[in-house]
Design an enzyme around this catalytic site. Structure first.
Site, PDB file in Angstrom:
ATOM      1  N   LYS A   1      86.530  -5.072   5.946  1.00 53.03           N
ATOM      2  CA  LYS A   1      86.028  -6.271   6.624  1.00 53.03           C
ATOM      3  C   LYS A   1      86.344  -6.240   8.119  1.00 53.03           C
ATOM      4  CE  LYS A   1      84.861  -8.557   2.729  1.00 53.03           C
ATOM      5  NZ  LYS A   1      84.984  -7.453   1.747  1.00 53.03           N
TER       6      LYS A   1
HETATM    7  C1  LIG Z   1      84.278  -6.960   0.700  1.00 52.05           C
HETATM    8  C2  LIG Z   1      84.750  -5.726   0.026  1.00 52.05           C
HETATM    9  C3  LIG Z   1      83.876  -4.934  -0.757  1.00 52.05           C
HETATM   10  C4  LIG Z   1      82.428  -5.313  -1.015  1.00 52.05           C
HETATM   11  O1  LIG Z   1      81.607  -5.167   0.117  1.00 52.05           O
HETATM   12  P1  LIG Z   1      80.166  -5.884   0.197  1.00 52.05           P
HETATM   13  O2  LIG Z   1      79.693  -5.660   1.569  1.00 52.05           O
HETATM   14  O3  LIG Z   1      80.421  -7.343  -0.094  1.00 52.05           O
HETATM   15  O4  LIG Z   1      79.308  -5.248  -0.842  1.00 52.05           O
HETATM   16  C5  LIG Z   1      84.383  -3.767  -1.315  1.00 52.05           C
HETATM   17  N1  LIG Z   1      85.678  -3.416  -1.152  1.00 52.05           N
HETATM   18  C6  LIG Z   1      86.541  -4.157  -0.427  1.00 52.05           C
HETATM   19  C7  LIG Z   1      87.968  -3.724  -0.311  1.00 52.05           C
HETATM   20  C8  LIG Z   1      86.121  -5.334   0.195  1.00 52.05           C
HETATM   21  O5  LIG Z   1      86.995  -6.070   0.906  1.00 52.05           O
END
Ligand SMILES: *Cc1c(COP(=O)(O)O)cnc(C)c1O
Length: 494
Positions: free
Chosen positions: A112
Site C-alpha cells: 500500500k
Molecule cells: C491490499 C493488499 C493486497 C490486495 O491488493 P488489491 O490491490 O486490493 O488487489 C494484497 N496483499 C497485501 C499485503 C495487501 O496489503
C-alpha cells in the site's frame, strides 16, 4: 488527458478533478478516456533510468494538468528517501524465469505504501487546482494495512488531516500497535466496537451525510478518500510494472520486447488492474494471473463469468485479500465491455449480489487473465517449501501468488518468464510465517515471534516493525458505532 466515469461517459474531468473527487457523483469510477502508448524504444531507454525517472515518465502521461515541477516534487517526496531499497521496488530472482517484485520496502512494510506515499502529495496539488483553500479531511476505515499506510502517507502533509477507524477486534496486535503509535500533528486513530463492515459503513455514512458536509464546508474543510478506487492510488501502481520489466532488461534476464507473465495476490483488484493498464499501454505482458485465498470470488468470476458475492466469508492468514467485493473490477469491465454493461452488472450486484457477463466479454477477459486460489494450509506449505528450497522468505499473501503461479505453470506448461508481486514483509505476519517455517504453532507473543523469525531464518526484521516496541501509544480511544460523528468533530475541533 481527460477522465470519464465507468457509469456515465458524458462526464469529462481533468486528472486533478478525478483525484480530488475520488469517486464520480453517480457512483462510477474515474478512468482515463484513452490509454497513452509506450513504445519499446521508450521502454529500452527507461531501462537505464532510476525509479524516480521511470515514475515521472509514466505518471506524466496520465497527470497532464500537473506541471513538471509539481510532478517532480510529488515523485521525489514519495520515493526519494522513504523506502529502504534504493531501487524502491526491487526484483529478486528465485529460480530461472521466476522473479519476485518486492513492493514492501516502504515505511509500513506493505505494498500500500507504493501508492499511499504519493497519493497525499498528488491530492494536495490536485486540491490546490480543483478546490483552492480547502483543508482536506481523509477518513479511512481499515482492516489493517491501509490505515497505517494512509497515516504514514498523510502524516504532517500541510492542508490535510487524517482520521482512521479500525474494528476493535479485527486487526492483528502488530497492526494495532502500528496505528496507535502513529506520529504526526494532523493524525488521529480510533477503535470502534464492531467488525470491519461496521467501521466501513460508518465511514461511508459520514461521507455522504449532507449536514456533516455543510458543517465541514462552513469551517473550510472537505472530505476526500484515500481508498483504492481513487485514480491517484491506481496510477502510481502502473509504474512498478514498467520498472520491473526495465530491471529485467537491464539485468539481461530478458530482451526488450520479450513477453512476461505477471502473477498478483489479489483482493480489491487494484494491483492486478494496474498491470493490465501497463499491458494495454504496450508493456509486453502476456498473461495476468490472479491469485486468491479461500475467498475465491475472483477465481470463479475469471473462469466462469459469474460474480457471486453471496458466499461464505473466510478469515484467512492472508487477511488483506479477505474481500468479497473487488471494487476495481469495475474498471476492467468498463475497458472490455463499456459503460452500459457496467451499469447493468453493478446494479445487479447491488440488488442481487451477483451478475454474469456475456460470452464475448468472458472470452476477452480470458484472453488476458488466468486465475487460481489456495487455502491456508497450502499457503503455509509453500512458505516452507520456498524457504527450504530457495532460501527466500515470503509473506502469506505472496505465498498465495507463488502457489497459484506454480499450479498455473504445471497445468498449462507455460514457461514465460514471470513476475510475481510480493505485497508484504513476512515480518508483518510473523505468527503465520513462523508457524509455516517451523511446522508448528508458536505460543510466543507477537514481538518475540518477530525476533524468533529473524533468528530461525537469518532474515532481518525491517526497522519500522522492529522499532515499534519502543514507541509511545498515542491513541487508545474506542467508540461505539453511534459515536463516530463526535470522534470526527473532536478531531477536527469543530
Ligand atoms: C491490499 C493488499 C493486497 C490486495 O491488493 P488489491 O490491490 O486490493 O488487489 C494484497 N496483499 C497485501 C499485503 C495487501 O496489503
Amino acid at each position: 488527458m481527460n477522465y470519464t466515469s465507468t457509469r456515465d461517459t458524458s462526464i469529462k474531468v481533468t486528472s486533478s478533478q478525478a483525484i480530488a473527487k475520488g469517486i464520480s457523483a453517480e457512483g462510477g469510477l474515474f478512468v482515463p478516456e484513452s490509454l497513452p502508448a509506450v513504445t519499446l524504444d521508450e521502454i529500452a531507454a527507461l531501462a537505464n533510468a532510476d525509479y524516480i525517472s521511470r515514475a515521472k515518465n509514466i505518471l506524466g502521461r496520465f497527470l497532464t494538468d500537473f506541471t513538471a515541477e509539481e510532478l517532480d516534487s510529488c515523485v521525489r517526496g514519495a520515493y526519494e528517501t522513504g523506502f529502504s531499497s534504493e531501487k524502491v521496488a526491487p526484483v529478486e530472482t528465485i529460480a530461472e524465469g521466476t522473479h519476485i517484485l518486492e513492493l514492501f520496502k516502504g515505511p509500513t512494510c506493505a505494498f500500500k505504501d507504493m501508492a499511499l506515499q504519493i497519493l497525499p502529495r498528488l491530492l494536495t496539488v490536485a486540491a490546490g487546482k480543483a478546490a483552492k483553500g480547502t483543508e482536506i479531511v481523509i477518513l479511512v476505515a481499515t482492516s489493517g494495512d491501509t490505515g497505517k499506510a494512509a497515516l504514514e502517507g498523510f502524516k504532517d502533509v500541510p492542508g490535510t488531516k487524517i482520521l482512521v477507524f479500525y474494528p476493535s477486534d479485527g486487526v492483528s496486535p502488530m497492526q494495532k500497535l502500528q496505528m496507535c503509535t502513529q506520529e504526526g500533528n494532523n493524525v488521529a486513530v480510533s477503535a470502534i466496537k464492531g467488525n470491519f463492515d461496521d467501521a466501513q459503513s460508518g465511514v461511508k455514512r459520514i461521507f455522504t451525510d449532507k449536514a456533516i458536509a455543510e458543517k465541514l464546508a462552513a469551517n473550510g474543510m472537505a472530505f476526500s478518500s484515500a481508498n483504492s478506487i481513487n485514480w491517484g492510488r491506481l496510477a502510481p501502481q502502473i509504474v512498478y510494472y514498467f520498472s520491473a520489466y526495465c530491471d529485467l532488461v537491464a539485468d539481461g534476464k530478458i530482451a526488450c520486447g520479450d513477453k512476461i507473465n505477471v502473477c498478483v495476490p489479489t483482493g480489491n483488484f487494484g494491483n492486478i488492474l494496474a498491470a493490465y493498464y501497463a499491458k494495454m499501454m504496450g508493456l509486453p505482458i502476456e498473461k495476468l494471473i490472479c491469485a486468491s485465498n479461500s475467498n475465491s470470488v475472483l477465481t470463479e468470476f475469471l473462469t466462469t463469468g459469474t460474480y457471486n458475492r453471496n458466499r461464505q466469508f473466510y478469515a484467512t492468514i492472508s487477511p488483506s485479500m479477505d474481500i468479497l467485493i473487488s471494487s476495481n473490477l469495475e474498471r476492467l469491465l468498463y475497458l472490455i465491455a463499456g459503460s452500459d454493461k457496467v451499469k447493468e452488472w453493478m446494479s445487479q450486484l447491488a440488488t442481487e449480489g451477483k451478475y454474469t457477463v456475456d460470452d464475448e466479454t468472458l472470452a476477452k477477459i480470458k484472453a488476458s487473465f488466468a486465475a487460481g486460489c489456495c487455502d491456508d494450509d497450502t499457503t503455509k506449505a509453500t512458505i516452507n517449501k520456498v524457504f527450504t528450497e530457495k532460501n527466500y522468505l515470503c509473506d502469506t499473501h505472496t505465498s498465495v501468488a507463488v502457489t497459484v503461479y506454480e499450479e498455473y505453470k504445471k497445468s498449462t506448461g507455460d514457461c514465460t518468464p514471470t513476475v510475481i508481486a510480493s505485497t508484504a514483509s513476512p515480518f508483518k505476519f510473523s505468527a503465520a510465517v513462523l508457524e509455516a517455517v517451523e511446522g508448528k504453532k508458536s505460543d510466543l507473543n507477537e514481538f518475540d515471534m518477530v525476533t524468533k523469525l529473524a533468528e530461525v531464518t537469518g532474515n532481518e526484521c525491517p526497522a519500522p516493525l522492529a522499532n515499534l516496541k519502543d514507541k509511545k501509544v498515542r491513541f487508545e480511544g474506542c467508540c461505539e458505532k453511534s459515536g463516530m460523528d463526535d470522534v470526527v468533530f473532536n478531531m477536527l475541533g469543530i
